[in-house]
Design an enzyme around this catalytic site. Structure first.
Site, PDB file in Angstrom:
ATOM      1  N   ARG A  50       0.850  -1.205   0.000  1.00  0.00           N
ATOM      2  CA  ARG A  50       0.000   0.000   0.000  1.00  0.00           C
ATOM      3  C   ARG A  50       0.880   1.248   0.000  1.00  0.00           C
ATOM      4  NH1 ARG A  50      -4.830   0.676  -1.574  1.00  0.00           N
ATOM      5  NH2 ARG A  50      -5.606  -1.025  -0.255  1.00  0.00           N
ATOM      6  N   ARG A  73       0.836  -6.933  -9.520  1.00  0.00           N
ATOM      7  CA  ARG A  73       1.305  -6.331  -8.265  1.00  0.00           C
ATOM      8  C   ARG A  73       1.441  -7.355  -7.135  1.00  0.00           C
ATOM      9  NH1 ARG A  73      -3.741  -2.911  -5.624  1.00  0.00           N
ATOM     10  NH2 ARG A  73      -5.329  -4.531  -5.798  1.00  0.00           N
ATOM     11  N   HIS A 138       0.367   3.047 -10.482  1.00  0.00           N
ATOM     12  CA  HIS A 138      -0.621   3.546  -9.498  1.00  0.00           C
ATOM     13  C   HIS A 138       0.103   4.363  -8.410  1.00  0.00           C
ATOM     14  CE1 HIS A 138      -3.918   3.404  -6.618  1.00  0.00           C
ATOM     15  NE2 HIS A 138      -4.642   2.629  -7.391  1.00  0.00           N
ATOM     16  N   ASP A 183     -11.984   9.844  -7.270  1.00  0.00           N
ATOM     17  CA  ASP A 183     -11.618   8.625  -7.995  1.00  0.00           C
ATOM     18  C   ASP A 183     -11.989   8.851  -9.462  1.00  0.00           C
ATOM     19  OD1 ASP A 183     -10.959   6.088  -8.764  1.00  0.00           O
ATOM     20  OD2 ASP A 183     -12.121   5.068  -7.215  1.00  0.00           O
ATOM     21  N   GLU A 242      -1.837   8.675 -11.229  1.00  0.00           N
ATOM     22  CA  GLU A 242      -1.457   7.428 -11.881  1.00  0.00           C
ATOM     23  C   GLU A 242      -1.382   7.591 -13.398  1.00  0.00           C
ATOM     24  OE1 GLU A 242      -4.315   4.464 -10.600  1.00  0.00           O
ATOM     25  OE2 GLU A 242      -4.724   5.613  -8.784  1.00  0.00           O
TER      26      GLU A 242
HETATM   27  O1  TA6 Z   1      -6.877   3.765  -9.079  1.00  0.00           O
HETATM   28  C1  TA6 Z   1      -7.948   4.064  -8.286  1.00  0.00           C
HETATM   29  C2  TA6 Z   1      -8.556   2.788  -7.727  1.00  0.00           C
HETATM   30  O2  TA6 Z   1      -9.006   1.958  -8.760  1.00  0.00           O
HETATM   31  C3  TA6 Z   1      -9.664   3.166  -6.732  1.00  0.00           C
HETATM   32  O3  TA6 Z   1     -10.954   2.866  -7.194  1.00  0.00           O
HETATM   33  C4  TA6 Z   1      -9.267   2.454  -5.461  1.00  0.00           C
HETATM   34  O4  TA6 Z   1      -9.962   1.314  -5.231  1.00  0.00           O
HETATM   35  C5  TA6 Z   1      -7.775   2.272  -5.649  1.00  0.00           C
HETATM   36  O5  TA6 Z   1      -7.559   2.069  -7.004  1.00  0.00           O
HETATM   37  C6  TA6 Z   1      -7.047   1.291  -4.771  1.00  0.00           C
HETATM   38  O6  TA6 Z   1      -7.331  -0.030  -5.044  1.00  0.00           O
HETATM   39  P1  TA6 Z   1      -6.754  -1.167  -4.105  1.00  0.00           P
HETATM   40  O7  TA6 Z   1      -7.159  -2.461  -4.735  1.00  0.00           O
HETATM   41  O8  TA6 Z   1      -5.256  -1.015  -4.081  1.00  0.00           O
HETATM   42  O9  TA6 Z   1      -7.352  -0.971  -2.732  1.00  0.00           O
END
Ligand code: TA6
Length: 288
Positions: A50, A73, A138, A183, A242
């Site tokens: 994270r 990932r 991301h 988002d 991103e």
């Molecule tokens: O990139 C944005 C997103 O798709 C959001 O909708 C949010 O869920 C984020 O990614 C993080 O996703 P994750 O699976 O890492 O919790």
């Protein structure tokens, strides 16, 4: 977990995990942390890290049948070339990936450090049938207080707003401010954005090429609470900007290759550039 550390003579340092080809932490030559990394992040097989720069491939979010954000990932990539300031990591199809996504491919992420941090994702279709994917770097950028940060450069760009059910919109504001969950997929986004951080008194530039779109994400209070690997208040310390190929999937014929790059430029140490802060902040901010 295995770690590769990149260093630059001017003093920059990047920590890379071959697990997920993940650049997790970057200290710039002035000793500032530019990337956000959650103190609750799990570093264990099966979980995504994270923070830092997760590699999203071959599916962005839940736009398809694969696990969210694909599998890249949460699998180990192989370092195939390394020097003091650059590492290349490779992922090719396996029995497990083909069970999820029936394609032969080779993906490489090259992470390179000079004053800036440059990440280039390449995808090659090694099979004999066409393939399609969506992808993103991301990137979690660290901010002092997201409520006092602005992302500049998106005015006039169309976006899909997930918070509003995917509604298409047009960005009207020169400086995007975050005052709630954000988002968004900005389509055909500009090649250069600036993240102006009033709390830390710095500007980080974000450039991209090859990736047509830019995703901007902050989970805000409720969604942050629901994420076990993010401390409750940490949403204030991050903004994801991103580099993405999401609006239209990338299609590769057999033997074809695609590549996309994101470059992060740390604050300029010269005081003159930081001095421009006050002027740009007079721009009317967007209430999100
Ligand atoms: O990139 C944005 C997103 O798709 C959001 O909708 C949010 O869920 C984020 O990614 C993080 O996703 P994750 O699976 O890492 O919790």
């Amino acid at each position: 977990m295995e770690i590769v550390t990149l260093t630059h003579p001017e003093g920059g340092r990047v920590r890379v995990y071959p697990y997920g080809a993940h650049a997790a932490a970057w200290t710039d030559p002035a000793g500032q942390e530019i990337l956000f990394l959650s103190r609750r992040s799990r570093f264990e097989p099966g979980a995504a890290i994270r923070g830092g720069v997760p590699v999203v491939f071959p599916q962005f979010a839940d736009r398809g049948p694969l696990p969210k954000h694909g599998f890249a990932r949460v699998v180990p990539w192989e370092p195939v070339g390394e020097s003091a300031d650059t590492v290349t990591l490779r992922l090719a199809d396996t029995l497990e990936t083909r069970a999820l996504w029936p394609h032969n491919f080779r993906a490489e992420l090259r992470i390179s450090l000079d004053r800036a941090l440059t990440l280039t994702l390449r995808v090659l279709n090694t099979g004999d049938a066409p393939l399609e994917f969506t992808a993103a770097l991301h990137t979690y950028l660290r901010v002092g207080d997201v409520r006092r940060a602005t992302l500049e450069g998106l005015r006039g760009t169309r976006y899909l707003d997930k918070v509003e059910g995917g509604e298409p919109r047009m960005e009207e504001h020169a400086a995007l401010t975050v005052a709630g969950e954000v988002d968004r997929v900005y389509l055909d986004a500009p090649a250069r954005l600036r993240l102006r951080d009033e709390a830390l008194g710095r500007v980080v530039e974000v450039e991209q090429e090859g990736f047509p779109d830019t995703v901007v994400w902050n989970p805000w209070v409720e969604k942050a609470r629901a994420l076990e690997d993010l401390a409750d208040e940490e949403y204030l310390e991050m903004l994801c900007v991103e580099a993405a190929a999401v609006g239209a999937p990338v299609r590769l014929e057999p033997g074809e290759e695609w590549s996309g790059t994101q470059r992060l430029r740390p604050p300029d140490p010269r005081p003159s550039r930081q001095g421009s802060r006050t002027n740009s902040l007079t721009e009317a901010p967007a209430g999100v």
